[in-house]
Design a protein around this motif. Sequence first.
Motif, mmCIF file in Angstrom:
data_model
loop_
_atom_site.group_PDB
_atom_site.id
_atom_site.type_symbol
_atom_site.label_atom_id
_atom_site.label_comp_id
_atom_site.label_asym_id
_atom_site.label_seq_id
_atom_site.Cartn_x
_atom_site.Cartn_y
_atom_site.Cartn_z
ATOM 1 N N THR A 53 72.015 42.879 -37.108
ATOM 2 C CA THR A 53 73.412 42.917 -36.665
ATOM 3 C C THR A 53 73.668 44.131 -35.799
ATOM 4 O O THR A 53 74.448 44.084 -34.850
ATOM 5 N N GLY A 54 72.983 45.232 -36.108
ATOM 6 C CA GLY A 54 73.152 46.454 -35.349
ATOM 7 C C GLY A 54 72.380 46.493 -34.044
ATOM 8 O O GLY A 54 72.526 47.447 -33.266
ATOM 9 N N GLY A 55 71.563 45.475 -33.802
ATOM 10 C CA GLY A 55 70.836 45.419 -32.547
ATOM 11 C C GLY A 55 69.402 45.896 -32.592
ATOM 12 O O GLY A 55 68.707 45.885 -31.570
ATOM 13 N N SER A 56 68.925 46.298 -33.754
ATOM 14 C CA SER A 56 67.518 46.707 -33.861
ATOM 15 C C SER A 56 66.620 45.483 -33.736
ATOM 16 O O SER A 56 66.945 44.418 -34.273
ATOM 17 N N THR A 57 65.520 45.653 -33.023
ATOM 18 C CA THR A 57 64.639 44.519 -32.769
ATOM 19 C C THR A 57 63.219 44.800 -33.241
ATOM 20 O O THR A 57 62.808 45.957 -33.385
ATOM 21 N N LYS A 58 62.499 43.733 -33.497
ATOM 22 C CA LYS A 58 61.067 43.822 -33.772
ATOM 23 C C LYS A 58 60.404 42.597 -33.171
ATOM 24 O O LYS A 58 61.038 41.542 -33.023
ATOM 25 N N TYR A 59 59.127 42.763 -32.788
ATOM 26 C CA TYR A 59 58.396 41.701 -32.116
ATOM 27 C C TYR A 59 57.024 41.512 -32.727
ATOM 28 O O TYR A 59 56.407 42.465 -33.215
ATOM 29 N N GLY A 60 56.540 40.270 -32.662
ATOM 30 C CA GLY A 60 55.169 40.034 -33.038
ATOM 31 C C GLY A 60 54.247 40.677 -32.020
ATOM 32 O O GLY A 60 54.610 40.793 -30.830
ATOM 33 N N ASP A 61 53.085 41.106 -32.450
ATOM 34 C CA ASP A 61 52.180 41.822 -31.559
ATOM 35 C C ASP A 61 51.804 41.008 -30.329
ATOM 36 O O ASP A 61 51.637 41.558 -29.238
ATOM 37 N N SER A 62 51.690 39.711 -30.478
ATOM 38 C CA SER A 62 51.211 38.887 -29.372
ATOM 39 C C SER A 62 52.250 38.695 -28.267
ATOM 40 O O SER A 62 51.905 38.230 -27.173
ATOM 41 N N VAL A 63 53.498 39.047 -28.532
ATOM 42 C CA VAL A 63 54.548 38.819 -27.525
ATOM 43 C C VAL A 63 55.179 40.111 -27.032
ATOM 44 O O VAL A 63 56.026 40.078 -26.124
ATOM 45 N N LYS A 64 54.778 41.237 -27.590
ATOM 46 C CA LYS A 64 55.372 42.510 -27.168
ATOM 47 C C LYS A 64 55.168 42.727 -25.681
ATOM 48 O O LYS A 64 54.083 42.517 -25.150
ATOM 49 N N GLY A 65 56.242 43.133 -25.013
ATOM 50 C CA GLY A 65 56.182 43.383 -23.582
ATOM 51 C C GLY A 65 56.403 42.145 -22.735
ATOM 52 O O GLY A 65 56.572 42.249 -21.514
ATOM 53 N N ARG A 66 56.407 40.969 -23.352
ATOM 54 C CA ARG A 66 56.609 39.728 -22.597
ATOM 55 C C ARG A 66 57.896 39.013 -23.000
ATOM 56 O O ARG A 66 58.541 38.379 -22.158
ATOM 57 N N PHE A 67 58.252 39.092 -24.266
ATOM 58 C CA PHE A 67 59.435 38.404 -24.773
ATOM 59 C C PHE A 67 60.527 39.415 -25.094
ATOM 60 O O PHE A 67 60.237 40.542 -25.513
ATOM 61 N N THR A 68 61.780 38.984 -24.936
ATOM 62 C CA THR A 68 62.917 39.822 -25.277
ATOM 63 C C THR A 68 63.934 39.010 -26.070
ATOM 64 O O THR A 68 64.363 37.944 -25.621
ATOM 65 N N ILE A 69 64.305 39.525 -27.231
ATOM 66 C CA ILE A 69 65.326 38.879 -28.043
ATOM 67 C C ILE A 69 66.656 39.577 -27.820
ATOM 68 O O ILE A 69 66.712 40.796 -27.650
#
Length: 119
Positions: A53-69
Amino acid sequence: QVQLVESGGGLVQAGGSLRLSCAASGSIFSINRMGWYRQAPGNQRELVAGITTGGSTKYGDSVKGRFTISRDNANNTLYLQMNSLKPEDTAVYYCAALAIVGGYEYDYWGQGTQVTVSS
């Protein structure tokens, strides 16, 4: 109850981009965090990206740098911008929401949208 409806999947060539959307409705005030998961045939469902809710994000290793939530709170919509797509990104993508009501946690899932990346 929270309802989630995904859209934006499709067929794209490797190196291309797609943007997935997830419209949330119902008891959206109870949503604590949301995310995107994916499941390819024969594989387990895996986390692609999550956002609080506060806007903190996390990504799977395979998509880091390519995907944005991202999320548009005013329109109750979650997005997943996918760039530099690879054939291994092919999967059914699911929107998920974690709601907390009265101290209890509830998981909600969308119906999924197919993403196919051709080589």
